[in-house]
Design an enzyme around this catalytic site. Sequence first.
Site, short mmCIF file in Angstrom:
data_model
loop_
_atom_site.label_atom_id
_atom_site.label_comp_id
_atom_site.label_asym_id
_atom_site.label_seq_id
_atom_site.Cartn_x
_atom_site.Cartn_y
_atom_site.Cartn_z
N ASP A 170 41.54 35.23 42.14
CA ASP A 170 40.64 35.38 40.99
C ASP A 170 39.77 36.62 41.16
O ASP A 170 38.55 36.54 41.21
CB ASP A 170 39.78 34.10 40.88
CG ASP A 170 38.98 34.04 39.60
OD1 ASP A 170 39.33 34.77 38.64
OD2 ASP A 170 38.01 33.27 39.54
MG LIG Z 1 33.54 33.24 41.67
#
Ligand SMILES: [Mg+2]
Length: 242
Positions: A170
Site C-alpha cells: 500500500d
Molecule cells: Mg497507512
Amino acid sequence: MMMQEQIREEAGGAMLFDASLAPAADVRWFDRGYWQQRDALRVQSGGRGGVAVIDTPAGACVLRHYHRGGLVAKFNHDHYLWTGAAHTRSFAEFRLLAHAAGLELPAPQPVAARYRRHGLSYTADLITRRIEDAHTLAQCLAEGRLDADLARETGALVARFHREGIWHADLNAHNVLVTAGALYLIDFDRGALRTPAEAWRLANLARLRRSLVKLGAIERIADFQATIWGPLVYGYERTLGA
Ligand SMILES: [Mg+2]
Ligand SMILES: Nc1ncnc2c1ncn2[C@@H]1O[C@H](COP(=O)(O)OP(=O)(O)O)[C@@H](O)[C@H]1O
C-alpha cells in the site's frame, strides 16, 4: 543490538517480541487502558481509526490495531481468517520489519506483535518504535513542502526497499514519513519479500503516483510531471542501479 525474536503463548493467542529491545514486553502492552492508567497514552489521529502513541520501557512506540478497509469493513471490521500464526497480519509485518531493520533500511523498528483467536478468525495488533517529529508525505504536499529534492529522496527511499526485494502492498503518500534528517517507509501490512521483477516495482510506483494525484498534487504543483514526478523517478532509478 541484534533482534532477538521470542514467542509467548497466551490464553487464546500468542505474542511475539524483540527480547533485546523490550525484555519486559507483556500482553497488557496491547491494551490502551493499561497505558492510560499509567498516563502513558497519547492518541494520534490519521490512518484508519487512529493509532495510539505509548511511552513504554522500550521508548515511545506506536500501537496499531489491524482494521480492514473497504466494504467488508462494515460488518467485519477487524477479524481476519485464521490460517496459522505465521500468516497473521501482525506476525508477518513484525518479521518483515525485523528483516528490514537487519538490512538497516529506514522503517519502524518492530517491538511486539500479537494475535487473538476467535474461532475461525483472529484479531491482531502491532507495536513499533515511534518515528519522532515526522510528517507524512501527504502532509508535506498539503503544506507546500513537496519539492524536487523531497521527490528525489522519496524515489531513492522506495528504491532502497525494492533493491532488497521488499514489496509494499500500500505505497501511498500517507505511508512515507518525513523527518528533518531522513525519510521512512511505514505500514508494511501485507508487504512481502518478492523475487525482483519490474512489474511489481512499477505497480508500487504507480500506486504512489495515484495517491499524490488524488491528494491534488497536479492542481497544487505547477508542472507536477517535470517538478515532482520526474525527479522522483530519477531518484528511484539512480538508487536502484547503484
Ligand atoms: Mg497507512
Ligand atoms: N512508527 C511510527 N512512527 C510514527 N508515526 C507512525 C508510525 N506508525 C504509524 N504512524 C502514524 O500513524 C498513521 C497510521 O499508521 P499506519 O501504519 O499507516 O496504519 P493504517 O494506514 O493501516 O492506519 C501513519 O500515517 C502515521 O502518521
